[in-house]
Design an enzyme around this catalytic site. Structure first.
Site, PDB file in Angstrom:
ATOM      1  N   ASP A  38     -46.929  12.907 -45.260  1.00  0.00           N
ATOM      2  CA  ASP A  38     -46.619  14.140 -44.539  1.00  0.00           C
ATOM      3  C   ASP A  38     -46.195  15.243 -45.504  1.00  0.00           C
ATOM      4  OD1 ASP A  38     -46.056  16.001 -42.611  1.00  0.00           O
ATOM      5  OD2 ASP A  38     -44.172  15.089 -41.975  1.00  0.00           O
ATOM      6  N   ASP A  94     -50.713  20.760 -43.877  1.00  0.00           N
ATOM      7  CA  ASP A  94     -49.837  19.725 -43.333  1.00  0.00           C
ATOM      8  C   ASP A  94     -50.624  18.458 -43.025  1.00  0.00           C
ATOM      9  OD1 ASP A  94     -47.788  18.299 -42.188  1.00  0.00           O
ATOM     10  OD2 ASP A  94     -47.901  19.335 -40.270  1.00  0.00           O
TER      11      ASP A  94
END
Length: 469
Positions: free
Chosen positions: A91, A306
């Site tokens: 992440d 992201d």
């Protein structure tokens, strides 16, 4: 095998320790270069006072953005003494590494994918230490609402994600294990270094989804608490990393800490003073035609990369012009439909022949060109015909977010020394050429993260699981 002996003489006599060579003598399979590289690694360990050495670190990547497989990309890491393996989502949209505690309330205990979770037990690791909660360390975070003190000897945290899921727990310091490849060598050295991470004692929202295969999240953000920040601040890893997410088949790919040497990488500057990987998106083109969107919209709202978000999301003012432009191109051959708020189309020909290219133009002259397969998702709803395809691009009220769908099948390099992100198309089944340049290392021995000071987690992150359309 060469043997040797060391004699230890004491009051009561002598003891003999028999020694064996760790590496064979130089031969066709072991060069002098490899042996001297090993010596250099040992000398640096001695000078550094640590079991970790600097070099290229590579993590295997599993999973996919495909809803029929996993709907996320993850890797495996080893924590504690003895080390235990954990599956963690990669992440770049958050900072904190956290894994589930064996005492976690409301954590998933099984998975529909028949993958059993692993839980961290602080008492089972001989090197684990719970970070204490003192007034000096944690009081500022208590006031901001991002940390709390369940007991005076525990520094706690709470993280809320944009998909309304949340996790809370306590900060722990323990060994993080990794293999590093030294510059100019093919020898992988097993290394470890103490880092601070979260141990989750409570979860909610999509984090407790029984389709989840992960034991936690590996935050790769720009903040001080992220794993790359902690390790690079001590000069153990370079301040540059890259990922290559494979889109077809069963997915997978590569996540590497090192400088990419592949040709054709174009770069755009990172936005200063941001904790995530924000860049300046300037315009969007569909089929070569620019959308009628004021560039100020992208500048004021922000755009970032992201890997913890599955799809892409455009800020409100850009979403409708994008959908209208795509629909105008395909309207003669595709019937539009809506599925779960996403624009879809009933198609009876190859999407690569029908749908237009999408181009994102960034500051510095860098462009990210997306083929139809890189922004479309085939619907997996059982009642839909086989030819139902949906835009893997949603609407967001505040931000433009570039998630896994548009990041796959390309190398993305995050260069924190020169404050830029670069990319190029690449076959993610292959291993990219990687180098370790001295300019990417920080000459720092002392960690800034020995206590809770600087442990401010992101109050809001962008981690989101795939939902079926």
């Amino acid at each position: 095998m060469m043997l040797a002996a060391v004699y230890l003489f004491g009051i009561d006599g002598a003891a003999v320790l028999h020694l064996e060579r760790n590496l064979p003598l130089p031969s066709n399979s072991t060069s002098i270069e490899q042996l001297t590289a090993r010596d250099r690694a040992r000398h640096e360990r001695i000078l550094r006072g640590s079991t970790a050495v600097h070099g290229v670190v590579s993590f295997p990547v599993y999973g996919s953005a495909d809803a029929n497989i996993f709907g996320l990309y993850y890797t495996t890491i080893n924590l504690g003494s003895p080390p235990r393996e954990f599956k963690v989502v990669i992440d770049t949209g958050s900072d904190v590494l956290w894994v589930m505690s064996n005492t976690c309330v409301n954590c998933p205990r099984s998975s529909n994918l028949q993958i059993q979770p692993t839980f961290f037990d602080t008492t089972a690791s001989s090197t684990a230490r719970v970070i204490p909660c003192t007034h000096k360390d944690c009081a500022p975070f208590n006031r901001s609402g991002t940390a709390w003190c369940p007991r005076s000897d525990q520094c706690g945290y709470t993280i809320r994600y944009l998909d309304s899921s949340a996790t809370s727990g306590v900060y722990v310091k323990d060994e993080f294990h990794f293999d590093s490849l030294l510059p100019g060598s093919r020898i992988a050295n097993s290394s470890s270094a103490p880092i601070v991470f979260g141990v989750s004692t409570y979860q909610s929202g999509h984090l407790i989804d029984t389709n989840n295969v992960a034991d936690g999240i590996l935050g790769f953000g720009r903040g001080d608490l992220s794993v790359p920040s902690q390790l690079s601040s001590r000069g153990l890893i370079p301040r540059v990393f890259a990922h290559c997410l494979k889109g077809d088949g069963m997915g997978g790919g590569t996540f590497v800490l090192g400088k990419i040497l592949e040709q054709g990488i174009t770069y755009t500057p990172l936005t200063p003073n941001k904790q995530l990987y924000f860049v300046n998106l300037q315009s969007i083109a569909v089929n070569g035609d620019m959308l009628a969107v004021d560039p100020v919209v992208f500048t004021n709202r922000g755009t970032f990369f992201d890997t913890g978000t599955t799809y892409a999301y455009l800020v409100d003012e850009a979403y409708n012009p994008f959908v209208n432009a795509v629909t105008a191109v395909v309207s003669q051959s595709a019937a539009p439909a809506m599925r779960e708020g996403f624009q879809c189309y009933l198609v009876d020909v190859s999407v690569s022949q029908l749908f237009p290219a999408m181009t994102l133009n960034f500051a510095g002259g860098a462009s990210l060109v997306l083929k139809p397969e890189e922004y479309l998702v085939q619907s997996v709803v059982s009642l839909d015909p086989a030819g139902m395809w949906c835009l893997g691009v949603g609407k967001h009220p505040k931000l433009t977010i570039l998630g896994e769908l548009v990041l796959k099948d390309k190398i993305f390099e995050y260069d924190l020394v020169h404050q830029q992100i670069g990319w190029t198309h690449f076959n993610c089944s292959s291993t990219p050429n990687v180098s370790v340049s001295r300019e990417y290392f920080v000459n720092s021995v002392r960690s800034r993260l020995s206590t809770c000071a600087g442990l401010l987690p992101l109050a809001i992150s962008t981690y989101a699981f795939l939902f079926v359309i």
